[in-house]
Write an enzyme that holds these catalytic residues in place. Structure first.
Site, short mmCIF file in Angstrom:
data_model
loop_
_atom_site.label_atom_id
_atom_site.label_comp_id
_atom_site.label_asym_id
_atom_site.label_seq_id
_atom_site.Cartn_x
_atom_site.Cartn_y
_atom_site.Cartn_z
N GLY A 135 0.94 -1.31 -0.15
CA GLY A 135 -0.18 0.07 -0.03
C GLY A 135 0.63 1.27 -0.02
O GLY A 135 2.05 1.22 0.45
N GLN A 168 2.78 9.76 1.92
CA GLN A 168 4.29 9.06 1.51
C GLN A 168 4.83 9.59 0.31
O GLN A 168 6.11 9.45 0.10
CB GLN A 168 3.93 7.87 1.51
CG GLN A 168 3.86 6.94 2.73
CD GLN A 168 3.63 5.41 2.59
OE1 GLN A 168 2.60 5.15 2.32
NE2 GLN A 168 4.57 4.52 3.08
N CYS A 173 6.78 -0.66 6.46
CA CYS A 173 6.48 0.68 5.76
C CYS A 173 7.56 0.96 4.79
O CYS A 173 8.62 1.05 5.37
CB CYS A 173 6.00 1.64 6.78
SG CYS A 173 5.50 3.30 6.14
N LEU A 174 7.09 1.50 3.76
CA LEU A 174 7.87 1.93 2.85
C LEU A 174 8.71 3.27 3.06
O LEU A 174 9.84 3.58 2.74
CB LEU A 174 7.33 2.27 1.31
CG LEU A 174 6.67 0.98 0.78
CD1 LEU A 174 5.75 1.29 -0.66
CD2 LEU A 174 7.78 -0.11 0.38
N HIS A 199 -3.30 0.49 8.29
CA HIS A 199 -2.07 1.04 7.98
C HIS A 199 -2.12 2.35 7.14
O HIS A 199 -1.48 3.38 7.64
CB HIS A 199 -1.02 0.23 7.40
CG HIS A 199 0.42 0.71 7.16
ND1 HIS A 199 1.59 0.16 7.91
CD2 HIS A 199 0.90 1.42 6.18
CE1 HIS A 199 2.68 0.81 7.67
NE2 HIS A 199 2.24 1.37 6.72
N GLU A 200 -2.81 2.29 6.25
CA GLU A 200 -2.88 3.56 5.18
C GLU A 200 -3.41 4.71 5.80
O GLU A 200 -3.30 5.95 5.62
CB GLU A 200 -3.44 3.07 3.73
CG GLU A 200 -2.46 1.98 3.11
CD GLU A 200 -1.17 2.26 3.26
OE1 GLU A 200 -0.64 3.56 2.99
OE2 GLU A 200 -0.39 1.56 3.10
N HIS A 243 -1.60 6.64 8.04
CA HIS A 243 -0.92 7.52 7.44
C HIS A 243 -1.65 9.11 7.09
O HIS A 243 -1.08 9.90 7.00
CB HIS A 243 -0.40 7.04 6.06
CG HIS A 243 0.95 6.15 5.96
ND1 HIS A 243 1.70 6.43 6.48
CD2 HIS A 243 1.13 4.90 5.54
CE1 HIS A 243 3.00 5.79 6.56
NE2 HIS A 243 2.35 4.65 5.75
CO CO Z 1 3.37 3.09 5.53
#
Ligand code: CO
Length: 184
Positions: free
Chosen positions: A45, A50, A87-88, A129-130, A133
């Site tokens: 995701g 991000q 997480c990226l 998670h998203e 964010h």
């Molecule tokens: Co993330």
């Protein structure tokens, strides 16, 4: 177009994002770029903050299905479990934290149509998670919230086990691909 992914410490990741008022051409473009960027990373995701855009919008891909969520809201939750998460924007680390096993999310899709996603497992985790964010929370913030100072011990260096599994599957796919076939 690939967009650079910002890392922990960047203000965009720690600020509540604004609602999307209209899904116009620039938002459509952003959605396309985010899907491309998520796949290239690769990740499950990606949320607009991000890529430095403070809008309530995220993309998720689970089991070859892409979900675009605009102005999402969690409307129902279930029991909790403790999955591994990465997480990226926090590259090279992973941790374990409490998430709801199932969630129901109300959002708009990329066409602006209202939709509801009833999810469990990885998709439910990715949605939480998203959406975190979009509220300026990283999973490490949730870990700190859930276990206080002990969170540091639970924070592990190296990619999450899931990513390693995915990499292995990718490799096997590559091996299995018949000679001469063009990779998609
Ligand atoms: Co993330």
């Amino acid at each position: 177009m690939l967009r650079p992914i910002v890392a922990v410490g960047n203000l965009a990741l720690h600020t509540k994002a604004r609602k999307v008022s209209q899904i116009d051409r620039s938002v459509q473009r952003l959605i396309d770029d985010m899907i491309e960027t998520m796949r290239a990373a690769p990740g499950v995701g990606l949320a607009a903050p991000q890529v430095g855009v403070p809008l309530r919008l995220a993309v998720i891909e689970v089991e070859d299905k892409v979900y675009v969520i605009v102005n999402p809201e969690i409307v129902k939750t279930s029991d909790e479990y403790e999955p591994d998460e990465g997480c990226l924007s926090v590259p090279g680390y992973w941790g374990r934290l409490k998430r709801y096993e199932k969630v129901s999310v109300r959002a708009r899709d990329r066409a602006g149509k209202e939709c509801r996603i009833n999810a469990e497992g990885l998709l439910a985790q990715a949605l939480q998670h998203e959406i975190d964010h979009l509220d300026g929370y990283l999973y490490v913030d949730r870990m700190r919230e859930q276990m206080g100072d002990a969170w540091v011990e639970e924070f592990k260096k190296s990619p999450p086990p899931r990513k390693r599994e995915v990499d292995q599957q990718e490799q096997q796919k590559r091996v299995r691909r018949p000679a001469g076939e063009v990779p998609e």
